[in-house]
Design a protein around this motif. Structure first.
Motif, PDB file in Angstrom:
ATOM      1  N   LYS A 153     -13.694 -17.079  -1.182  1.00  0.00           N
ATOM      2  CA  LYS A 153     -12.351 -16.613  -0.846  1.00  0.00           C
ATOM      3  C   LYS A 153     -12.374 -15.096  -0.924  1.00  0.00           C
ATOM      4  O   LYS A 153     -12.726 -14.527  -1.955  1.00  0.00           O
ATOM      5  CB  LYS A 153     -11.332 -17.173  -1.843  1.00  0.00           C
ATOM      6  CG  LYS A 153      -9.914 -16.913  -1.414  1.00  0.00           C
ATOM      7  CD  LYS A 153      -8.944 -17.533  -2.403  1.00  0.00           C
ATOM      8  CE  LYS A 153      -7.524 -17.349  -1.927  1.00  0.00           C
ATOM      9  NZ  LYS A 153      -6.586 -17.906  -2.896  1.00  0.00           N
ATOM     10  N   ASN A 154     -11.992 -14.435   0.138  1.00  0.00           N
ATOM     11  CA  ASN A 154     -12.019 -12.969   0.214  1.00  0.00           C
ATOM     12  C   ASN A 154     -13.355 -12.418  -0.282  1.00  0.00           C
ATOM     13  O   ASN A 154     -13.408 -11.499  -1.091  1.00  0.00           O
ATOM     14  CB  ASN A 154     -10.881 -12.350  -0.602  1.00  0.00           C
ATOM     15  CG  ASN A 154      -9.547 -12.859  -0.160  1.00  0.00           C
ATOM     16  OD1 ASN A 154      -9.386 -13.225   0.995  1.00  0.00           O
ATOM     17  ND2 ASN A 154      -8.605 -12.907  -1.074  1.00  0.00           N
ATOM     18  N   GLN A 155     -14.416 -13.004   0.161  1.00  0.00           N
ATOM     19  CA  GLN A 155     -15.775 -12.573  -0.176  1.00  0.00           C
ATOM     20  C   GLN A 155     -16.138 -12.768  -1.645  1.00  0.00           C
ATOM     21  O   GLN A 155     -17.118 -12.240  -2.117  1.00  0.00           O
ATOM     22  CB  GLN A 155     -15.997 -11.097   0.207  1.00  0.00           C
ATOM     23  CG  GLN A 155     -16.177 -10.925   1.691  1.00  0.00           C
ATOM     24  CD  GLN A 155     -15.441  -9.725   2.221  1.00  0.00           C
ATOM     25  OE1 GLN A 155     -15.122  -8.822   1.468  1.00  0.00           O
ATOM     26  NE2 GLN A 155     -15.187  -9.736   3.498  1.00  0.00           N
ATOM     27  N   TYR A 156     -15.312 -13.491  -2.396  1.00  0.00           N
ATOM     28  CA  TYR A 156     -15.701 -13.801  -3.768  1.00  0.00           C
ATOM     29  C   TYR A 156     -15.912 -15.303  -3.866  1.00  0.00           C
ATOM     30  O   TYR A 156     -15.218 -16.081  -3.222  1.00  0.00           O
ATOM     31  CB  TYR A 156     -14.606 -13.379  -4.754  1.00  0.00           C
ATOM     32  CG  TYR A 156     -14.439 -11.892  -4.843  1.00  0.00           C
ATOM     33  CD1 TYR A 156     -15.352 -11.132  -5.579  1.00  0.00           C
ATOM     34  CD2 TYR A 156     -13.389 -11.251  -4.190  1.00  0.00           C
ATOM     35  CE1 TYR A 156     -15.213  -9.759  -5.658  1.00  0.00           C
ATOM     36  CE2 TYR A 156     -13.251  -9.877  -4.266  1.00  0.00           C
ATOM     37  CZ  TYR A 156     -14.177  -9.131  -5.002  1.00  0.00           C
ATOM     38  OH  TYR A 156     -14.037  -7.777  -5.077  1.00  0.00           O
ATOM     39  N   ARG A 157     -16.837 -15.660  -4.735  1.00  0.00           N
ATOM     40  CA  ARG A 157     -17.040 -17.084  -4.964  1.00  0.00           C
ATOM     41  C   ARG A 157     -15.920 -17.622  -5.824  1.00  0.00           C
ATOM     42  O   ARG A 157     -15.504 -17.002  -6.783  1.00  0.00           O
ATOM     43  CB  ARG A 157     -18.366 -17.316  -5.686  1.00  0.00           C
ATOM     44  CG  ARG A 157     -19.527 -17.328  -4.734  1.00  0.00           C
ATOM     45  CD  ARG A 157     -20.784 -17.855  -5.376  1.00  0.00           C
ATOM     46  NE  ARG A 157     -21.930 -17.482  -4.540  1.00  0.00           N
ATOM     47  CZ  ARG A 157     -22.210 -18.085  -3.390  1.00  0.00           C
ATOM     48  NH1 ARG A 157     -21.490 -19.072  -2.961  1.00  0.00           N
ATOM     49  NH2 ARG A 157     -23.244 -17.683  -2.673  1.00  0.00           N
ATOM     50  N   ILE A 158     -15.415 -18.785  -5.457  1.00  0.00           N
ATOM     51  CA  ILE A 158     -14.407 -19.431  -6.278  1.00  0.00           C
ATOM     52  C   ILE A 158     -14.914 -20.812  -6.667  1.00  0.00           C
ATOM     53  O   ILE A 158     -15.941 -21.250  -6.164  1.00  0.00           O
ATOM     54  CB  ILE A 158     -13.056 -19.557  -5.529  1.00  0.00           C
ATOM     55  CG1 ILE A 158     -13.252 -20.273  -4.201  1.00  0.00           C
ATOM     56  CG2 ILE A 158     -12.419 -18.204  -5.316  1.00  0.00           C
ATOM     57  CD1 ILE A 158     -11.980 -20.720  -3.555  1.00  0.00           C
ATOM     58  N   ASP A 159     -14.192 -21.460  -7.556  1.00  0.00           N
ATOM     59  CA  ASP A 159     -14.597 -22.815  -7.938  1.00  0.00           C
ATOM     60  C   ASP A 159     -14.386 -23.752  -6.760  1.00  0.00           C
ATOM     61  O   ASP A 159     -13.315 -23.751  -6.153  1.00  0.00           O
ATOM     62  CB  ASP A 159     -13.745 -23.314  -9.110  1.00  0.00           C
ATOM     63  CG  ASP A 159     -14.112 -22.583 -10.378  1.00  0.00           C
ATOM     64  OD1 ASP A 159     -15.267 -22.149 -10.480  1.00  0.00           O
ATOM     65  OD2 ASP A 159     -13.241 -22.416 -11.238  1.00  0.00           O
TER      66      ASP A 159
END
Lengths: 500, 1053
Positions: B924-930
């Motif tokens: 999500k938005n270039q960040y890893r999320i769960d």
């Protein structure tokens, strides 16, 4: 029978108990905020609310762009050293490109000039003050005070309308309190004529000055009203299509000039030995209206609201390494307004490296703005109107009505104070001399662009380095675009089409 | 008066006769009845014992009268007998019931308003925190939806359709502003709309004052529906009135009753999820199938650790997340009451304890109360009645807010591959839901004194004074592990006190006709009412608590941003005074005319606002009192026609909306400034909301009361509804509160009760059915516009307000199936391009096979907000309930069901589950999320291959999901029919043989069992069409209603 008597007595007690203090019982004084039904009771309420009008006005003046300085950037012969593209875009009146420049939404925040909501905040509050002050009990404020507060409200709303007219041309106009009307824009000249009539009627209720020196210039005085009326008349004279009306406006300004001379409360103060700094600090006898700021109180505006931000360097601004101003005035233009041979006190006092055409140029008019070594960038009151401005208007109106002698009397008052030579010209030359005197005297005080516009000199390359074509001018190139948010919930609204 | 003289005269004649001793028993089908009053010539001569037996000494030929509340009075002669066996029959002639309308009790026969009375006995089957839950489906026109199963919170209540169209909040938290009826408990109004209206709206414990009344202490509940019944309650009665009467002592011998209920709450059916390897395989297949090329897919898989790194213990799990949130619980309730006394002095003490653990971790509600009342009547002229009620309510909201528990919802949707909750786990919401220490308390002390004095015959003054003191405390502690390494403590403290006073002067008199009967009966009364209320809440928020164990003293606060405190802005003060009067006339009970008038004045709009007036008038014709009906005596009991009109006004907004709010501004020139707050433009013309009702009703009873019912038709118009109207920016203010909204409700209500067998038969079967049809229409909108759209910024689920239509219309995209092939997608003849989504112009935005077939309303081949259609009504059209009662000797059984017909529910929960496939890479938005978990799709008709005609679009195409939005919530694909029939409860009871129980000193013992919320008949595909917000949105985070199984025991000593 006895029983019956008791019954009546009991009924009576019950009824009186529950109705007696009904109103008092139902009036609640909230502890978290003041509610309107408990306001407008004391002089403190009125004073606080009136002071709030000025605070609101300052909120607009202090917005990112420092809109009073915008008049000194737009179509001005300023050249950037390291300020950025916006100086060039403003000086060529290229708002379309400016609107995609970074400064549109940061630092200078030019976008705020497209928003008129804050002006209407002042206007709505002034209208409410004007309506509600009649509800204040007579014991709380005297009749004179009531009239003065009303006149202050009238001044603040007309000042706001005038500021808006200069930015947008036609604006919605109303003077009723608590208005929710969805008004269309009213033609500019009509707005000005309404404002002029409104201000004329209330002008007499304002004092010439205040006994409390802290209020001098900061709160509306009769001189403030006169200066505003002069500005509005002159602007209307520039735009009123009917030639015959111009005479009316000029005569009004001539009379206002006479009126302001009748008091000793206003004086031109000396410029020598850096005494001019006191004028720009504020609250002087020369001041007609100014916006207060003081770093010590925490009442501080954005550093961009002062032209000194662009035109000063060390030791006035920044650290030792800051040897260049961000921008400078074009040498050719400076030579035009200050002929080298002619003595003028302002030339030496206000400029450093006046004609070098590089960053070592420095404009020192606002020198006491900056405290060395401290990060205080802007501490002067913003002068909106001062006496020399009013005198020069009187001169201009007289010249336009061909009373050259009277015009020269006003003009030379201003020049004498600056230790400049007396002007003896007549006719068109005199008119030009008066114009250039306004440029010299009021440089950096938010008049340059508006003088060009109202006199249409902006279309003439003789006066303006980057003139606007007449067709563009007539199409509204001199205005600012209006934020489309004005269309929301208002089906009658229209925007300025030139910039769309 | 005439009666009394008659009795006195007779009793004198009997003086000299001989006396004998008579014994006997009084019983009903279930056994002996204690405390039955025995009269001889209207003089009380004794009462029955605890087992229903009695012994009296009476003249030889005396006629005894046995009477007891709720039973038909029995008259029996003792001539020639020494032993009497008296069988009581329950009295259910509806017309002889006493109703309380406008603080004065009168016989139902002379009342013109529309009201329904529910006996307390019918409200005991299921242990509930809030008594209103038991009213569901019992009153026609009262729509109660138990849309939250959170213990201690009450569901939504609406009387006769929609009264307000204003929506607060957005997304799943959007709800209609509360318009619940006014509650009047033992003659004292309790406003449930302010401060407590929904627990989640404001801070604090959020326990409704109605939840503090134990169901065992309720004698009866009366629901007043039309304006003619409610107008005397003034402004707060505009949305109906619910009167709650608690028990009083009425037995000479003290009666001790003990009631206990043990109940088991089980979570309903939870969402199915795919666990462990199944989830991984599905994700791999999805990426391989949907991405652009084989090698790119492989690379993506390799770069996504939770899929690729299957040997890593962190990603190699099969965690059942929902199991950490949901649980089954055992709960209990105990109630002990002692009451006794007679007409001149009686008392009641009730001690109750209720404890319910929520089916979600860390939630629950418990309540303890002591309620006492006493009545003293030394002479017929003077009466004193006093109550003291003390209650302590405690609840835990977990990490939610009562209605919603979003923490649980998001946590429950986590990927099963992630490890089970621990301090080091990625999924924090579990810990936050479980370890948040949330403790809320409400303490209430409620005292009432009522005095009545009768000056002259028929003329009496009643004065009622009530003081209520309520404190609310909320403590919420977030341990450091779940709160960015600093523990945080939040404390909320509120104090509310209410003073209420009413003085009522009543006068009755009758004019006799030639025959000496009371022909013209007049009754009039007038009262003054005074109400004062204060509410204040203070909060301390300390975001830097030293550690998880020390919660005080306040230390470590070195930064004002981290520690906040002060009085909240929901500070509230309210005062009102009212004058009201009523005039009632009837001719021989045949023709009734009733008129009342009330003038209210309150502080909410300031003292200058003046009085608001609520008039009402009603007429009634009692056909059975006419002489011509006498010939139908065999089958006809009663029939009445009623017509009423009434207007109730309700002040709107607050003092700031009328006069403006003045606030401190910035310092200017070294002096303080005061500014007018620019949020709301003062509106000096703010009008009260006007609720006008016309009601026509027909009541009848036939066949010796074996069949009776009522029919109501109403027209209810609510004008001048308050609504925020946004303003143009030239007026400087953001909005103004105006009253320009009108809604009309037209509806029909019916309730019918039938007894299948004659009352004398041992087997009894009673069926009660009720239902209400309601249609609401928008009649006026602000600025006189014909329609406007409320756009929900979060979900896009807009509401269309259009004149002449139902008030709240879903305004969403129309989905007509799924494109089976690419060729099915329409092509713009002008450009040669396919129909596309308005979200972008990239090639991915063009619709293709497997995408939903959204209707292109304006035909521009671009799907955007111009293609929205008015699609459904979130309010129910028909609702009601059925109750069946079986009795055979000592057995009893009750079955209760509720239904809703015609309601459109938006299944956001299903949309979210299907949309969960749109992010297999968990970015999500270039960040890893769960990563989120996935549900099995086999139950849904999903598009998987070209040419397939499917109901649901392709969920796997994650590359295009953002552009196409196949599972956007604002489409008709997820608008489902929310009609349902719910079996509310089945309850069985058995009364033990009195002979057996009396050996243990127990008079009456009833054991019973109840199963509630057992099953539901519905076409709705989600969990439950009842567990949706009042805007008909099933967000999936709503606290589900548990199933409960109860064992109960009632003992009477």
């Amino acid at each position: 029978m006895i029983m019956k008597k008791y019954t009546y007595i009991l009924m009576f007690i019950v009824l009186t108990f529950s109705t007696m203090s009904c109103k008092k019982f139902l009036n609640i004084v909230p502890v978290d905020n003041l509610s309107g039904n408990n306001f407008w009771q004391t002089k403190t309420d009125v004073e606080g609310f009136t002071n709030g009008l000025y605070a609101r006005f300052r909120a607009k003046v202090g917005q990112g762009s420092g809109f009073s300085q915008v008049a000194d950037l737009r179509s001005a012969p300023l050249i950037s050293v390291s300020a950025g593209n916006y100086v060039g875009l403003m000086s060529t009146n290229n708002l379309r490109s400016l609107s995609i420049d970074g400064q549109w939404t940061s630092n200078y925040n030019f976008i705020t000039n497209t928003r008129w909501k804050e002006f209407f905040d002042v206007i709505a509050a002034a209208n409410i003050l004007y309506t509600k002050i009649d509800e204040v009990p007579a014991a709380a404020i005297s009749d004179t005070e009531r009239k003065r507060y009303k006149a202050e409200a009238v001044f603040m709303r007309n000042l706001s309308y005038f500021m808006m007219v200069r930015l947008y041309g036609d604006v919605p106009y109303y003077t009723t309190g608590f208005s929710e009307e969805k008004l269309p824009r009213t033609p500019m000249v009509t707005v000005l004529n309404n404002c002029i009539a409104d201000m004329e009627a209330a002008k007499g209720d304002l004092p010439w000055t205040y006994t409390d020196p802290a209020l001098t210039g900061v709160r509306a005085m009769r001189g403030s009203a006169i200066a505003l009326l002069m500005h509005m008349n002159m602007w209307a004279a520039g735009f009123d299509a009917a030639e015959a009306n111009k005479i009316k406006y000029y005569d009004a300004v001539i009379n206002l000039g006479k009126e302001i001379e009748t008091t000793a409360d206003y004086q031109l103060l000396p410029y020598e030995n850096e005494q001019y700094k006191a004028i720009f600090k504020g609250r002087t006898k020369e001041s007609l209206f100014e916006v207060f700021q003081n770093a010590n109180n925490g009442e501080k505006l954005s550093s961009f609201s002062n032209l000194g931000y662009l035109l000063s360097h060390y030791p006035l601004k920044g650290t030792v390494t800051n040897v260049n101003s961000l921008a400078y005035y074009d040498r050719e233009w400076l030579n035009k307004i200050y002929s080298d041979g002619i003595p003028d006190g302002r030339k030496e006092a206000w400029f450093e490296n006046r004609t070098v055409n590089n960053g070592t140029f420095q404009f020192k008019k606002f020198a006491n703005v900056y405290a060395e070594g401290l990060n205080i960038l802007n501490d002067d009151n913003i002068i909106i109107f001062r006496l020399s401005d009013a005198y020069l208007f009187a001169a201009e109106a007289n010249a336009n009505r061909d009373s050259d002698a009277e015009a020269k009397r006003y003009l030379n008052k201003v020049r004498a104070r600056a230790n400049a030579t007396t002007i003896t010209s007549t006719g068109e030359t005199l008119k030009d001399d008066i114009y250039y005197e306004r440029v010299r005297e009021l440089m950096g005080e938010g008049h340059y662009f508006y003088d060009l516009v109202r006199s249409k000199k902006i279309t003439d390359s003789k006066y303006c380095k980057n003139p606007i074509a007449v067709t563009d001018f007539n199409a509204g190139a001199w205005t600012w675009p209006i934020d489309p948010i004005a269309l929301v919930n208002n089906p009658n609204m229209t925007l300025n089409n030139y910039w769309r | 008066m005439a009666f009394l003289c008659l009795f006195l005269g007779i009793s004198q004649n009997l003086k000299a006769q001989q006396k004998k001793t008579v014994t006997g028993t009084v019983s009903d089908n279930a056994g002996g009845i204690p405390s039955v009053n025995i009269f001889l010539n209207k003089t009380a001569i004794g009462t029955t014992n605890t087992d229903g037996s009695f012994t009296v000494s009476v003249p030889d030929n005396a006629v005894l009268e046995f009477s007891y509340i709720g039973y038909k009075t029995v008259r029996m002669s003792v001539a020639g007998k020494t032993r009497l066996v008296v069988k009581f029959e329950q009295d259910d002639n509806q017309l002889k019931e006493v109703t309380v309308q406008g603080y004065v009790s009168k016989s139902k026969e002379v009342s013109v308003g529309s009201s329904v009375r529910i006996s307390g006995k019918d409200l005991q089957a299921v242990p509930v925190a809030s008594i209103t839950d038991m009213l569901q489906g019992k009153v026609a026109g009262l729509n109660i939806q138990q849309n939250t199963g959170s213990p201690g919170m009450r569901g939504s209540i609406a009387m006769r359709g929609l009264s307000n169209i204003n929506v607060s909040g957005s997304g799943d938290g959007a709800f209609l502003q509360s318009t619940s009826p006014l509650f009047v408990v033992d003659g004292v109004p309790i406003d449930d709309n302010s401060n407590f209206q929904y627990g989640f709206q404001g801070a604090g414990p959020g326990i409704s004052p109605i939840s503090l009344i134990p169901q065992q202490d309720v004698e009866s509940i009366e629901v007043l529906k039309d304006a003619s019944a409610t107008s005397l309650y003034g402004s707060r009665g505009a949305y109906g009135v619910i009167l709650i009467t608690t028990k009083r002592g009425n037995s000479k011998v003290p009666v001790i009753r003990y009631n206990t209920q043990f109940f088991f709450s089980a979570p309903p059916k939870l969402r199915q999820v795919i666990g462990g390897k199944g989830e991984r395989d599905l994700r791999i297949a999805q990426i391989m199938q949907s991405d652009t090329s084989y090698y790119r897919s492989l690379a993506l898989l390799g770069a996504t650790p939770y899929i690729a790194d299957s040997l890593n213990a962190y990603y190699n799990n099969s965690t059942d997340w929902q199991s950490y949130f949901f649980r089954s619980t055992f709960n209990q309730s105990h109630n002990l009451s002692v009451d006794g006394g007679d007409q001149s002095f009686n008392y009641k003490v009730n001690f109750g304890y209720f404890d319910q653990n929520g089916i979600q971790e860390n939630t629950g509600f418990s309540r303890s109360n002591l309620r006492m009342n006493m009545q003293y009547m030394p002479s017929a002229k003077f009466k004193l009645y006093a109550t003291i009620n003390g209650t302590l309510g405690k609840n835990q909201k977990g990490s939610g807010n009562g209605l919603l528990n979003t923490g649980v919802a998001t946590g429950g949707q986590a990927s099963t591959l992630l490890p089970s909750p621990s301090l080091f786990s990625a999924v924090n919401s579990v810990l936050s839901a479980v370890t948040t220490d949330n403790d809320n308390k409400t303490t209430e002390l409620n005292t009432t004194t009522e005095m009545k004095y009768e000056f002259l015959k028929g003329l009496s003054l009643t004065s009622n004074f009530n003081y209520t003191f309520n404190t609310g405390v909320e403590e919420n502690f977030l341990p450091s592990t779940i709160n960015g390494n600093t523990a945080s403590l939040y404390t909320f403290n509120s104090v509310k006190n209410t003073i209420y006073n009413r003085n009522l002067l009543a006068y009755f008199f009758s004019l006799k006709n030639g025959a000496g009967e009371d022909a013209h009966n007049f009754s009039t009364y007038a009262f003054t009412e005074l109400d004062a209320r204060n509410f204040k809440a203070d909060v301390i928020q300390n975001n830097k608590v030293v550690n998880d164990y020390l919660r005080g003293p306040i230390v470590g606060v070195d930064d004002y941003l981290r520690s906040l405190g002060g009085t909240l802005n929901n500070f509230d003060q309210f005062r009102s005074v009212a004058f009201a009067g009523n005039f009632s006339y009837n001719y021989k009970l045949r023709y009734v005319l009733d008129a009342s008038y009330r003038a209210d004045r309150s502080s909410s709009n300031g003292p200058e606002a003046g009085y608001i007036k609520s008039p009402s008038i009603g007429i009634r014709w009692n056909m059975h009192e006419e002489t011509f009906t006498e010939k139908w005596k065999g089958w006809f009991d009663y029939a009445s026609f009623k017509l009423s009109y009434g207007t109730v006004l309700q002040p709107q907004g607050n003092i700031y909306d009328v006069y403006g709010k003045y606030v401190n501004g910035a310092i200017y020139n070294g002096s303080p400034t005061i500014l007018l707050d620019l949020k709301t433009l003062p509106n000096a013309n703010l009008q009260p909301t006007k609720n006008t009702t016309y009601n026509a009703a027909f009541e009848f009873g036939i066949l010796k009361n074996r069949l009776f019912g009522t029919f109501d038709a109403y027209y209810k118009q609510i004008d001048n509804q308050l609504r925020e109207k946004p303003l143009a920016n030239i007026s400087s203010f953001e909005n103004i509160k105006t009253n320009e909204v009108s809604v009309v409700n037209i509806g029909y209500e019916a309730s019918l009760t039938g007894r299948v067998f004659a009352p004398s038969k041992p087997f009894q079967w009673t069926i009660s059915v009720n239902g209400a049809i309601n249609h609401d229409y928008l009649a006026h909108l602000p600025n006189g516009v014909r329609e406007f759209i409320y756009v929900d910024p979060n979900t896009g689920q807009s509401i269309l307000y259009r004149l002449g239509q139902n008030s709240l219309t879903n305004y969403i995209y129309n989905t007509k199936g799924v494109y089976a092939t690419n060729a099915d997608v329409p092509v713009d003849p002008a450009t040669g391009l396919r129909y596309r989504s308005g979200k972008g112009t990239s090639t991915l935005a063009y619709f293709k096979a497997g995408d939903p077939r959204f209707t292109d309303l304006n035909g521009d081949y671009i799907l955007d907000e111009r293609d929205l259609v008015a699609a459904g009504n979130s309010q129910s059209r028909i609702n009601g309930g059925i109750t069946m009662d079986f009795r055979y000797k000592r057995f009893s059984m009750q079955i209760q069901g509720n239904y809703v017909i015609g309601r459109d529910v938006l299944n956001n929960s299903l949309a979210a589950q299907l949309a969960a496939f749109d992010n297999p890479l968990a970015f999500k938005n270039q960040y890893r999320i769960d990563p989120s978990g996935v549900v099995p799709l086999s139950a849904y008709d999903i598009w998987t291959r070209t040419g397939q005609v499917a109901a649901y679009p392709n969920p796997y195409d994650y590359l295009r999901a953002n552009l196409v939005g196949p599972y956007r919530t604002n489409q008709t694909l997820f608008q489902e029919d929310g009609s349902y029939f719910k079996l509310g409860y089945i309850s069985v009871g058995y009364t033990l043989n009195q002979k057996f129980t009396s050996r243990f000193g127990m008079n009456r013992v009833v054991i019973g069992g109840t199963a509630s919320n057992v099953f539901m008949l519905t076409n709705y595909s989600g969990t439950s069409p009842e567990s949706v917000s009042d805007l008909g949105r099933d967000s999936g985070s709503i606290y589900p209603n548990p199933r409960t199984y109860t064992l109960s025991l009632n003992v009477e000593f």
